[in-house]
Motif scaffolding. Structure first.
Motif, PDB file in Angstrom:
ATOM      1  N   ALA A  27      28.458 124.899  30.462  1.00 45.03           N
ATOM      2  CA  ALA A  27      29.469 123.277  31.069  1.00 45.03           C
ATOM      3  C   ALA A  27      29.659 123.084  32.603  1.00 45.03           C
ATOM      4  O   ALA A  27      30.822 124.199  33.074  1.00 45.03           O
ATOM      5  CB  ALA A  27      30.355 122.413  30.336  1.00 45.03           C
ATOM      6  N   THR A  28      29.686 121.971  32.714  1.00 44.85           N
ATOM      7  CA  THR A  28      29.528 122.291  34.630  1.00 44.85           C
ATOM      8  C   THR A  28      31.443 121.426  34.448  1.00 44.85           C
ATOM      9  O   THR A  28      31.244 121.192  33.826  1.00 44.85           O
ATOM     10  CB  THR A  28      28.972 120.910  35.505  1.00 44.85           C
ATOM     11  OG1 THR A  28      28.918 119.524  34.895  1.00 44.85           O
ATOM     12  CG2 THR A  28      27.442 121.620  35.572  1.00 44.85           C
ATOM     13  N   THR A  29      31.778 121.463  35.644  1.00 41.09           N
ATOM     14  CA  THR A  29      33.197 120.870  35.844  1.00 41.09           C
ATOM     15  C   THR A  29      33.143 119.203  35.007  1.00 41.09           C
ATOM     16  O   THR A  29      34.052 118.878  34.800  1.00 41.09           O
ATOM     17  CB  THR A  29      34.000 121.045  37.769  1.00 41.09           C
ATOM     18  OG1 THR A  29      33.864 122.668  37.326  1.00 41.09           O
ATOM     19  CG2 THR A  29      35.131 120.993  37.505  1.00 41.09           C
ATOM     20  N   SER A  30      32.030 118.312  36.259  1.00 39.81           N
ATOM     21  CA  SER A  30      32.032 117.446  34.802  1.00 39.81           C
ATOM     22  C   SER A  30      31.930 116.899  33.360  1.00 39.81           C
ATOM     23  O   SER A  30      32.730 115.981  33.514  1.00 39.81           O
ATOM     24  CB  SER A  30      30.575 116.202  36.704  1.00 39.81           C
ATOM     25  OG  SER A  30      31.291 116.552  37.620  1.00 39.81           O
ATOM     26  N   GLN A  31      31.352 118.078  32.788  1.00 39.63           N
ATOM     27  CA  GLN A  31      30.767 117.534  32.079  1.00 39.63           C
ATOM     28  C   GLN A  31      32.132 118.212  31.056  1.00 39.63           C
ATOM     29  O   GLN A  31      33.068 117.785  30.626  1.00 39.63           O
ATOM     30  CB  GLN A  31      29.784 118.718  31.324  1.00 39.63           C
ATOM     31  CG  GLN A  31      29.339 118.461  30.287  1.00 39.63           C
ATOM     32  CD  GLN A  31      28.106 119.029  29.832  1.00 39.63           C
ATOM     33  OE1 GLN A  31      28.178 120.410  30.359  1.00 39.63           O
ATOM     34  NE2 GLN A  31      27.483 118.636  29.833  1.00 39.63           N
ATOM     35  N   ARG A  32      33.097 119.176  32.294  1.00 40.24           N
ATOM     36  CA  ARG A  32      34.374 119.148  31.147  1.00 40.24           C
ATOM     37  C   ARG A  32      35.523 118.525  31.743  1.00 40.24           C
ATOM     38  O   ARG A  32      35.735 118.095  30.369  1.00 40.24           O
ATOM     39  CB  ARG A  32      35.370 121.090  31.872  1.00 40.24           C
ATOM     40  CG  ARG A  32      34.010 122.149  30.854  1.00 40.24           C
ATOM     41  CD  ARG A  32      35.062 123.483  31.978  1.00 40.24           C
ATOM     42  NE  ARG A  32      35.079 123.410  33.129  1.00 40.24           N
ATOM     43  CZ  ARG A  32      34.270 123.646  33.817  1.00 40.24           C
ATOM     44  NH1 ARG A  32      33.132 124.715  33.232  1.00 40.24           N
ATOM     45  NH2 ARG A  32      33.913 124.442  34.474  1.00 40.24           N
ATOM     46  N   SER A  54      37.773 128.324  22.950  1.00 41.52           N
ATOM     47  CA  SER A  54      38.271 127.481  24.157  1.00 41.52           C
ATOM     48  C   SER A  54      36.710 126.700  25.251  1.00 41.52           C
ATOM     49  O   SER A  54      35.724 127.311  24.835  1.00 41.52           O
ATOM     50  CB  SER A  54      37.791 128.051  25.054  1.00 41.52           C
ATOM     51  OG  SER A  54      38.554 128.082  26.433  1.00 41.52           O
ATOM     52  N   THR A  55      36.626 125.120  25.435  1.00 39.43           N
ATOM     53  CA  THR A  55      35.645 124.416  25.961  1.00 39.43           C
ATOM     54  C   THR A  55      35.584 124.938  26.521  1.00 39.43           C
ATOM     55  O   THR A  55      34.543 124.711  27.560  1.00 39.43           O
ATOM     56  CB  THR A  55      36.270 122.862  26.349  1.00 39.43           C
ATOM     57  OG1 THR A  55      37.695 123.143  27.160  1.00 39.43           O
ATOM     58  CG2 THR A  55      37.219 122.091  24.609  1.00 39.43           C
ATOM     59  N   THR A  56      35.713 125.968  28.113  1.00 32.50           N
ATOM     60  CA  THR A  56      35.726 126.946  29.346  1.00 32.50           C
ATOM     61  C   THR A  56      34.593 127.642  28.686  1.00 32.50           C
ATOM     62  O   THR A  56      33.527 127.585  29.708  1.00 32.50           O
ATOM     63  CB  THR A  56      36.566 127.022  30.175  1.00 32.50           C
ATOM     64  OG1 THR A  56      37.314 128.736  29.089  1.00 32.50           O
ATOM     65  CG2 THR A  56      38.099 126.324  30.407  1.00 32.50           C
ATOM     66  N   ASP A  57      34.639 128.023  27.333  1.00 36.35           N
ATOM     67  CA  ASP A  57      33.096 128.372  27.151  1.00 36.35           C
ATOM     68  C   ASP A  57      31.548 127.536  26.960  1.00 36.35           C
ATOM     69  O   ASP A  57      30.672 129.248  26.420  1.00 36.35           O
ATOM     70  CB  ASP A  57      33.793 130.223  26.123  1.00 36.35           C
ATOM     71  CG  ASP A  57      35.085 130.881  26.204  1.00 36.35           C
ATOM     72  OD1 ASP A  57      34.965 131.260  27.664  1.00 36.35           O
ATOM     73  OD2 ASP A  57      35.395 130.953  25.397  1.00 36.35           O
ATOM     74  N   LEU A  58      32.265 126.822  26.523  1.00 38.78           N
ATOM     75  CA  LEU A  58      30.975 125.974  26.276  1.00 38.78           C
ATOM     76  C   LEU A  58      29.879 125.811  27.196  1.00 38.78           C
ATOM     77  O   LEU A  58      29.809 125.855  28.098  1.00 38.78           O
ATOM     78  CB  LEU A  58      31.033 124.656  25.951  1.00 38.78           C
ATOM     79  CG  LEU A  58      32.084 124.414  24.545  1.00 38.78           C
ATOM     80  CD1 LEU A  58      32.082 123.242  24.459  1.00 38.78           C
ATOM     81  CD2 LEU A  58      31.659 125.069  23.248  1.00 38.78           C
ATOM     82  N   ASP A  59      28.490 125.851  26.412  1.00 41.96           N
ATOM     83  CA  ASP A  59      26.909 125.778  27.583  1.00 41.96           C
ATOM     84  C   ASP A  59      26.875 124.157  27.478  1.00 41.96           C
ATOM     85  O   ASP A  59      27.337 123.857  26.079  1.00 41.96           O
ATOM     86  CB  ASP A  59      26.243 126.824  27.575  1.00 41.96           C
ATOM     87  CG  ASP A  59      25.545 126.226  25.965  1.00 41.96           C
ATOM     88  OD1 ASP A  59      25.748 125.540  25.359  1.00 41.96           O
ATOM     89  OD2 ASP A  59      25.210 127.353  25.071  1.00 41.96           O
ATOM     90  N   ARG A  60      25.674 123.571  28.167  1.00 40.40           N
ATOM     91  CA  ARG A  60      25.668 122.472  28.336  1.00 40.40           C
ATOM     92  C   ARG A  60      25.366 121.799  27.311  1.00 40.40           C
ATOM     93  O   ARG A  60      25.823 120.676  26.370  1.00 40.40           O
ATOM     94  CB  ARG A  60      24.815 122.468  29.581  1.00 40.40           C
ATOM     95  CG  ARG A  60      25.661 122.241  31.346  1.00 40.40           C
ATOM     96  CD  ARG A  60      24.049 122.678  31.818  1.00 40.40           C
ATOM     97  NE  ARG A  60      23.868 121.259  31.808  1.00 40.40           N
ATOM     98  CZ  ARG A  60      24.142 120.484  33.435  1.00 40.40           C
ATOM     99  NH1 ARG A  60      24.692 120.924  34.077  1.00 40.40           N
ATOM    100  NH2 ARG A  60      23.267 119.672  33.615  1.00 40.40           N
ATOM    101  N   ALA A  61      24.707 122.466  26.052  1.00 38.93           N
ATOM    102  CA  ALA A  61      23.977 122.166  24.811  1.00 38.93           C
ATOM    103  C   ALA A  61      25.268 121.824  24.069  1.00 38.93           C
ATOM    104  O   ALA A  61      25.246 121.268  22.997  1.00 38.93           O
ATOM    105  CB  ALA A  61      22.624 122.651  25.259  1.00 38.93           C
ATOM    106  N   GLU A  62      26.203 122.721  23.995  1.00 36.09           N
ATOM    107  CA  GLU A  62      26.876 122.950  22.815  1.00 36.09           C
ATOM    108  C   GLU A  62      27.769 121.868  23.138  1.00 36.09           C
ATOM    109  O   GLU A  62      27.823 121.160  21.911  1.00 36.09           O
ATOM    110  CB  GLU A  62      27.582 124.038  22.863  1.00 36.09           C
ATOM    111  CG  GLU A  62      26.823 125.503  22.837  1.00 36.09           C
ATOM    112  CD  GLU A  62      27.385 126.471  23.325  1.00 36.09           C
ATOM    113  OE1 GLU A  62      27.566 127.844  22.423  1.00 36.09           O
ATOM    114  OE2 GLU A  62      28.039 126.808  24.188  1.00 36.09           O
TER     115      GLU A  62
END
Length: 135
Positions: free
Chosen positions: A40-45, A99-107
């Protein structure tokens, strides 16, 4: 310029995209295909955290405290409690990540869809996922 967006999470969807592209005539300018994968991008987080804050407000304004939604103690929602008690539990169940930092964009999209669908059907609460993040 016409734009099409495909969210692909499995082989069948990928095959459908390929079939769709094969059926299109190639224009004189060709096609630009952009593939986005990975974390996930910084913007997405940042958008996730804005969503957590906004959802806490919406749930509290609707009179849906944690006891109403989770059968927990009568506690108002906060950004952190939305993250841990709603998002985090769905995230763990779907991805086995903690952790949300481990998520990818699709997740991120998949978890949001599940949370939003559940809250809408059970409590009539819907909130669009932010496409811009706030301070």
């Amino acid at each position: 310029m016409n734009r099409e967006y495909w969210h692909i999470t499995n082989a069948d969807q990928f095959d459908s995209l390929i079939a769709h592209l094969r059926d299109k005539p190639i224009s004189e300018h060709g096609y630009l295909v952009q593939v986005k994968t990975g974390k996930a991008t910084t913007s997405q987080r940042n958008a996730m955290h804005l969503y957590f804050r906004q959802l806490a407000t919406v749930l509290n304004d609707a009179g849906l405290d944690m006891v109403a939604v989770l059968q927990a103690a009568e506690i108002p929602w906060t950004e952190h409690s939305v993250k841990t008690e709603i998002w985090g539990k769905v995230m763990k169940a779907i991805t086995d990540k903690t952790s949300t930092t481990d998520l990818d964009r699709a997740e991120v999209s998949e978890i949001y869809d599940i949370v939003n669908r559940h809250l809408a059907s059970k409590f009539g609460v819907m909130l669009s996922f932010p496409n811009r993040f706030g301070d």
